[in-house]
Design an enzyme around this catalytic site. Structure first.
Site: not given
Ligand code: ATR
Length: 285
Positions: A74, A110
């Site tokens: 990420k 997220d």
């Protein structure tokens, strides 16, 4: 809705991670495409460290429309994007790539996925709320930013390593009031908060008997939320519920981070009920 057939017009999607074979994203996203009648297919790709750049080039070459990125990629993936949206830049991580005709745009769904699920499942209004976050890692950063954007007035961050909590609080202080604490200082502020969020991995399978804080401190006016979704109801949530609080499980965050990705890619509103059902069914088989 009938099953989609893969043919020469199928648009490809995927998730890049290491490890990846446990991922529920393919089950969830393929169900979403099927439900929405979109000719697309979503697969899991085991991308080892050192292979990420080539894999990202592959998105352009093969004209994937979108990719999710998970552990451990990420952060590194940010180096290979043509553009990164503001939320992802502030959080310092990208979990969703949208391919706009060869131009790769990085997003982070997220935190916003977490907040959307929290609001839909508990009805909470975050404006002016004081919040206690447990943990100061990557997940806490995304959740904290999203809570601040929703108007949370003061975010307390309590972490085993107190210095990391203080560091995260400092970096969040341009968005809202934020204070870093050690776990032993929770007792001083827990009475002021309307929401407690576990952003640590404490309680996750196989350590299902661990809790991130002493639940006897929690008032029954608080909402208690856990990012852990395996098990779906952690010991922390079970103990909190027995004290009369509203609880919110981590499954919602997983579903809604995928829902936002689906919406960025397709422009169609995500069939979240079917997506949730697909994931729950896969746990039961
Ligand atoms: P993620 O990206 O999932 O947030 P991370 O960045 O490794 O993962 O962060 C994990 C968080 O869980 C950290 O806040 C960590 O606390 P430390 O900073 O002290 O390491 C917390 N954590 C993990 N295991 C823990 C445990 N057994 N007790 C308390 N906190 C724990």
């Amino acid at each position: 809705m009938g099953k989609q057939k893969i043919d020469s017009n199928t648009i490809l999607y995927g998730v890049f991670g290491d490890p990846i074979r446990h991922s529920k994203s393919p089950i969830m996203l393929n169900r979403a495409f099927e439900e929405a009648g979109i000719n697309a297919a979503y697969a899991a790709f085991h991308i080892k460290p050192g292979q990420l750049r080539s894999a990202i080039d592959g998105i352009r070459a093969m004209q994937f429309r979108g990719v999710n990125v998970t552990i451990p990629h990420k952060l590194e993936v940010m180096d290979y994007m043509d553009e990164i949206d503001e939320g992802a830049r502030v959080i310092g991580a990208v979990n969703t790539i949208v391919n706009e005709d060869g131009r790769l745009v990085g997003h982070n769904t997220d935190g916003i996925g977490y907040v959307r699920s929290l609001k839909e499942e508990t009805g909470i209004d975050l404006r002016g709320k004081h919040v206690l976050m447990l943990g100061a890692g990557g997940a806490a950063r995304g959740v904290g930013y999203a809570l601040a954007m929703e108007g949370a007035a003061h975010i307390y961050i309590a972490n085993r390593t107190r210095d990391k909590a203080i560091e995260l609080a400092q970096s969040m202080s341009s968005f809202t009031m934020a204070t870093g604490l050690g776990l032993d200082e929770i007792v001083d502020i827990v009475g002021k908060v309307g929401l407690i969020v576990n952003n640590t991995s404490v309680g996750m399978h196989p350590n299902v008997n661990e809790v991130p804080m002493d639940t006897s401190l929690i008032l029954n006016t608080t909402i208690v939320s856990d990012l852990v979704y395996n098990p779906m109801v952690t010991k922390f949530l079970r103990e909190s519920e027995s004290r009369g609080v509203t609880i919110h499980s981590g499954l919602g965050m997983f579903i809604y981070q995928g829902a936002y990705a689906f919406e960025y890619w397709t422009g169609v509103s995500a069939p979240v009920v079917a997506m949730r059902q697909a994931v729950i069914d896969s746990f039961n088989t």
